[in-house]
Design a protein around this motif. Structure first.
Motif, PDB file in Angstrom:
ATOM      1  N   GLN A 261      -3.037   4.976   0.090  1.00 65.25           N
ATOM      2  CA  GLN A 261      -3.904   3.811   0.246  1.00 65.25           C
ATOM      3  C   GLN A 261      -4.030   3.421   1.709  1.00 65.25           C
ATOM      4  OE1 GLN A 261      -1.699   1.297  -2.458  1.00 65.25           O
ATOM      5  NE2 GLN A 261      -3.283   1.422  -4.031  1.00 65.25           N
TER       6      GLN A 261
ATOM      7  N   THR B  50      -9.230   0.674  -6.970  1.00 69.25           N
ATOM      8  CA  THR B  50      -9.614   1.003  -5.592  1.00 69.25           C
ATOM      9  C   THR B  50     -10.652   0.016  -5.074  1.00 69.25           C
ATOM     10  OG1 THR B  50      -9.287   3.320  -6.214  1.00 69.25           O
ATOM     11  CG2 THR B  50     -10.271   2.903  -4.069  1.00 69.25           C
TER      12      THR B  50
ATOM     13  N   TRP C 205       0.837  -1.201   0.000  1.00 66.00           N
ATOM     14  CA  TRP C 205       0.000   0.000   0.000  1.00 66.00           C
ATOM     15  C   TRP C 205       0.871   1.250   0.000  1.00 66.00           C
ATOM     16  CZ3 TRP C 205      -3.686  -1.579   4.590  1.00 66.00           C
ATOM     17  CH2 TRP C 205      -4.617  -2.524   4.122  1.00 66.00           C
TER      18      TRP C 205
END
Length: 331
Positions: free
Chosen positions: A133, A204, A129
């Motif tokens: 994120q 996403t 990530w």
């Protein structure tokens, strides 16, 4: 003149890109170690002060003034406070992760609960990530949402790779948070609109779905005698080793919706699933649901049909706390 092969050039490009990426990671890790060392020295110096609290304030203020003269605004009082907090939180240098940069550590420092912080550290490293994120997952209360249907120990074990998920409930959230679509919660949408928005934001959406998901198809056509049917979204999960079918309903869930999804799951189990794969999972992503209706509409020991309510805004901590209370009262 002899031409250079495309594969040769591509190999050289990959070598350069990998070296650049390694250099960035090395620089980021050195930066993290620098802040950790600064924090250690501050804590040790404070502990030597006669009046710790007063001396600490004096120390940071004066140190910031001196450092900013030499190194610029990157060493403000606030930054030095973070360095001190960083050392106090991660006091053993061997626990620092080379995959995490300073921006990510600053986000993790906001988390007081040690188990929760450990979960986000493990998942950030497992899934690479970015800081953005990670921030999105923290703000969407990912950890709390997983705990709504799982034991804390099991959630942490899966994150640490000490155990593989055995049930879809261990990785699939309820509710699912779709704030990244940018749709207004109060507006009404057609299911096609929501599906198109999910496809446009697939990266996403995969992040929200969780570990191990890969996209297979949308509006997957299946033919049952003379009647065609269309499954909204098809995924595969490599951890659960099975297909995952998602149906989108922008209304309150009905037992007919569950029956439709059960038919799709049965079809995939009988025609698409390989012998060494696990049974297909079906998820209904709905605007609202009656949990009691879902319970009675499905077999008593059902594990493969799930209903997850979606919401178009980040959840509030109070909302999740109420859900926890409901679960505790019902158990």
């Amino acid at each position: 003149m002899k031409q250079i092969s495309k594969s040769f050039v591509e190999n050289i490009r990959q070598i350069i890109s990998q070296a650049q990426a390694n250099a960035v990671r090395a620089v980021n890790h050195e930066r993290v170690l620098m802040y950790w060392e600064i924090g250690r020295h501050i804590v040790e110096e404070e502990q030597n002060g006669k009046e710790r609290a007063d001396y600490g304030t004096f120390l940071l203020k004066n140190l910031a003034e001196l450092l900013e003269k030499d190194f610029g605004s990157g060493f403000s009082v606030r930054q030095l406070e973070l360095c001190r907090q960083f050392f106090n939180t991660f006091s053993i240098t061997n626990t620092l992760r080379s995959q995490l940069n300073w921006s990510q550590y600053k986000l993790l420092l906001r988390i007081q609960d040690e188990d929760k912080r450990t979960y986000y550290i493990e998942e950030t490293c497992n899934n690479n990530w970015s800081a953005r994120q990670l921030e999105r997952q923290i703000n969407s209360q990912l950890y709390e949402r997983l705990l709504l249907s799982n034991e804390k120990e099991k959630v942490l074990a899966v994150a640490k790779k000490e155990a593989q998920p055995e049930s879809p409930r261990e990785i699939i959230k309820d509710p699912m948070v779709l704030e990244f679509l940018g749709l207004k919660p109060q507006a009404s949408y057609y299911e096609k609109d929501l599906e198109n928005a999910l496809i446009s934001n697939m990266q996403t959406f995969l992040l929200e779905l969780g570990n191990g998901f890969s996209f297979v198809a949308r509006q997957k056509r299946i033919q049952l005698e003379d009647d065609p049917y269309f499954i909204d979204l098809v995924f595969y999960n490599r951890l659960l080793r099975c297909f995952v079918l998602i149906e989108i309903k922008t209304h309150k869930l009905t037992h007919q919706d569950l029956g439709q999804l059960q038919m799709y799951v049965n079809y995939y189990d009988r025609t698409e699933k390989q012998a060494d794969e696990n049974p297909t999972i079906g998820i209904i992503l709905c605007a609202d649901k009656n949990n009691t209706m879902v319970e009675y509409a499905l077999p008593k020991h059902n594990t493969n049909i799930l209903a997850s309510k979606y919401q178009l805004y980040l959840p509030k901590k109070e909302e999740l706390e109420k859900e926890f209370e409901k679960i505790i009262q019902d158990s």
